[in-house]
Write a protein that holds these residues in place. Structure first.
Motif, mmCIF file in Angstrom:
data_model
loop_
_atom_site.group_PDB
_atom_site.id
_atom_site.type_symbol
_atom_site.label_atom_id
_atom_site.label_comp_id
_atom_site.label_asym_id
_atom_site.label_seq_id
_atom_site.Cartn_x
_atom_site.Cartn_y
_atom_site.Cartn_z
ATOM 1 N N LYS A 261 1.891 -12.114 -8.231
ATOM 2 C CA LYS A 261 3.166 -12.824 -8.221
ATOM 3 C C LYS A 261 4.304 -11.850 -8.547
ATOM 4 N N LYS A 262 5.516 -12.233 -8.175
ATOM 5 C CA LYS A 262 6.687 -11.378 -8.328
ATOM 6 C C LYS A 262 6.858 -10.885 -9.770
ATOM 7 N N LYS A 263 6.627 -11.749 -10.739
ATOM 8 C CA LYS A 263 6.797 -11.387 -12.144
ATOM 9 C C LYS A 263 5.862 -10.237 -12.530
ATOM 10 N N LYS A 264 4.625 -10.284 -12.098
ATOM 11 C CA LYS A 264 3.661 -9.214 -12.410
ATOM 12 C C LYS A 264 3.990 -7.927 -11.664
ATOM 13 N N ARG A 265 4.592 -8.044 -10.489
ATOM 14 C CA ARG A 265 4.946 -6.854 -9.715
ATOM 15 C C ARG A 265 6.083 -6.078 -10.357
ATOM 16 N N ARG A 266 6.802 -6.702 -11.279
ATOM 17 C CA ARG A 266 7.873 -6.016 -12.001
ATOM 18 C C ARG A 266 7.337 -5.171 -13.152
ATOM 19 N N ASN A 267 6.065 -5.297 -13.437
ATOM 20 C CA ASN A 267 5.428 -4.557 -14.527
ATOM 21 C C ASN A 267 5.283 -3.084 -14.141
ATOM 22 N N LYS A 268 6.218 -2.259 -14.608
ATOM 23 C CA LYS A 268 6.227 -0.842 -14.234
ATOM 24 C C LYS A 268 4.995 -0.109 -14.763
ATOM 25 N N ALA A 269 4.456 -0.554 -15.881
ATOM 26 C CA ALA A 269 3.243 0.081 -16.417
ATOM 27 C C ALA A 269 2.077 -0.116 -15.452
ATOM 28 N N LEU A 270 1.983 -1.295 -14.859
ATOM 29 C CA LEU A 270 0.920 -1.562 -13.896
ATOM 30 C C LEU A 270 1.113 -0.708 -12.641
ATOM 31 N N ILE A 271 2.351 -0.546 -12.215
ATOM 32 C CA ILE A 271 2.635 0.304 -11.048
ATOM 33 C C ILE A 271 2.188 1.739 -11.331
ATOM 34 N N ASP A 272 2.459 2.236 -12.535
ATOM 35 C CA ASP A 272 2.066 3.604 -12.897
ATOM 36 C C ASP A 272 0.551 3.772 -12.909
ATOM 37 N N GLU A 273 -0.146 2.778 -13.418
ATOM 38 C CA GLU A 273 -1.613 2.835 -13.452
ATOM 39 C C GLU A 273 -2.194 2.809 -12.038
ATOM 40 N N ILE A 274 -1.653 1.945 -11.195
ATOM 41 C CA ILE A 274 -2.118 1.870 -9.811
ATOM 42 C C ILE A 274 -1.778 3.166 -9.078
ATOM 43 N N SER A 275 -0.615 3.747 -9.356
ATOM 44 C CA SER A 275 -0.227 5.025 -8.734
ATOM 45 C C SER A 275 -1.229 6.118 -9.099
ATOM 46 N N ALA A 276 -1.632 6.175 -10.358
ATOM 47 C CA ALA A 276 -2.628 7.164 -10.786
ATOM 48 C C ALA A 276 -3.943 6.940 -10.043
ATOM 49 N N THR A 277 -4.299 5.680 -9.846
ATOM 50 C CA THR A 277 -5.529 5.352 -9.128
ATOM 51 C C THR A 277 -5.438 5.804 -7.670
ATOM 52 N N ILE A 278 -4.284 5.627 -7.060
ATOM 53 C CA ILE A 278 -4.082 6.059 -5.674
ATOM 54 C C ILE A 278 -4.174 7.578 -5.575
ATOM 55 N N ILE A 279 -3.574 8.286 -6.523
ATOM 56 C CA ILE A 279 -3.659 9.753 -6.555
ATOM 57 C C ILE A 279 -5.124 10.178 -6.623
ATOM 58 N N LEU A 280 -5.877 9.515 -7.477
ATOM 59 C CA LEU A 280 -7.290 9.843 -7.651
ATOM 60 C C LEU A 280 -8.106 9.506 -6.405
ATOM 61 N N GLN A 281 -7.860 8.349 -5.811
ATOM 62 C CA GLN A 281 -8.563 7.965 -4.590
ATOM 63 C C GLN A 281 -8.305 8.961 -3.460
ATOM 64 N N GLU A 282 -7.054 9.359 -3.302
ATOM 65 C CA GLU A 282 -6.705 10.336 -2.262
ATOM 66 C C GLU A 282 -7.471 11.646 -2.485
ATOM 67 N N TYR A 283 -7.548 12.071 -3.736
ATOM 68 C CA TYR A 283 -8.285 13.304 -4.039
ATOM 69 C C TYR A 283 -9.774 13.149 -3.677
ATOM 70 N N LEU A 284 -10.351 12.012 -4.060
ATOM 71 C CA LEU A 284 -11.771 11.785 -3.772
ATOM 72 C C LEU A 284 -12.053 11.748 -2.268
ATOM 73 N N TYR A 285 -11.160 11.136 -1.521
ATOM 74 C CA TYR A 285 -11.332 11.051 -0.064
ATOM 75 C C TYR A 285 -11.246 12.421 0.599
ATOM 76 N N ASN A 286 -10.425 13.288 0.028
ATOM 77 C CA ASN A 286 -10.152 14.578 0.670
ATOM 78 C C ASN A 286 -10.915 15.757 0.090
ATOM 79 N N LYS A 287 -11.747 15.535 -0.913
ATOM 80 C CA LYS A 287 -12.447 16.692 -1.512
ATOM 81 C C LYS A 287 -13.680 17.089 -0.730
#
Length: 136
Positions: free
Chosen positions: A110-136
């Motif tokens: 929901k929109k309210k949860k999408r405003r949670n910048k801490a969650l965005i940062d955690e998901i961003s770290a996960t995306i960085i890690l996933q990209e590394y795993l896919y490309n290693k």
């Protein structure tokens, strides 16, 4: 085999993601206030076997370094002195925040949860890690 830990460094908050011990699955771990990041990492690395640290490398659209890069370099220097035995790699993190936000929308948050910048940062770290795993 140890875990891979990914860091989406920010001046206020830092997102952290981690793999399983087989380095197959990337999962968001947490978001910590950046001023507490070093203490968090010391405790985490003491309790878990971590083999590699990935630190996001934010760049502008034209490929130049982002403003936060100065702070990231300071962190890396401090980290490398404290943990000389740990390998540290930089990973291009362009668009990871936008991808994280889109992931939140796609997953039905929901929109309210999408405003949670801490969650965005955690998901961003996960995306960085996933990209590394896919490309290693």
């Amino acid at each position: 085999m140890g875990r891979i830990l990914a860091i989406d460094y920010g001046t206020k908050r830092t997102g952290i993601a981690i793999t399983d011990e087989l380095q197959l699955i990337a999962s968001g771990l947490t978001t910590v206030p950046t001023k507490e990041l070093f203490d968090f990492l010391k405790k985490y690395i003491a309790s878990e076997k971590v083999e590699l640290i990935l630190v996001g490398e934010p760049k502008q659209k034209d490929g130049t370094a982002s403003d936060v890069e100065v702070h990231i370099k300071e962190f890396i220097l401090k980290f490398s002195k404290a943990f000389p035995e740990l390998e540290l790699k930089r990973v291009d993190e362009r668009y990871s925040s936008k991808m994280a936000f889109q992931t939140m929308i796609d997953s039905g948050l929901k929109k309210k949860k999408r405003r949670n910048k801490a969650l965005i940062d955690e998901i961003s770290a996960t995306i960085i890690l996933q990209e590394y795993l896919y490309n290693k």
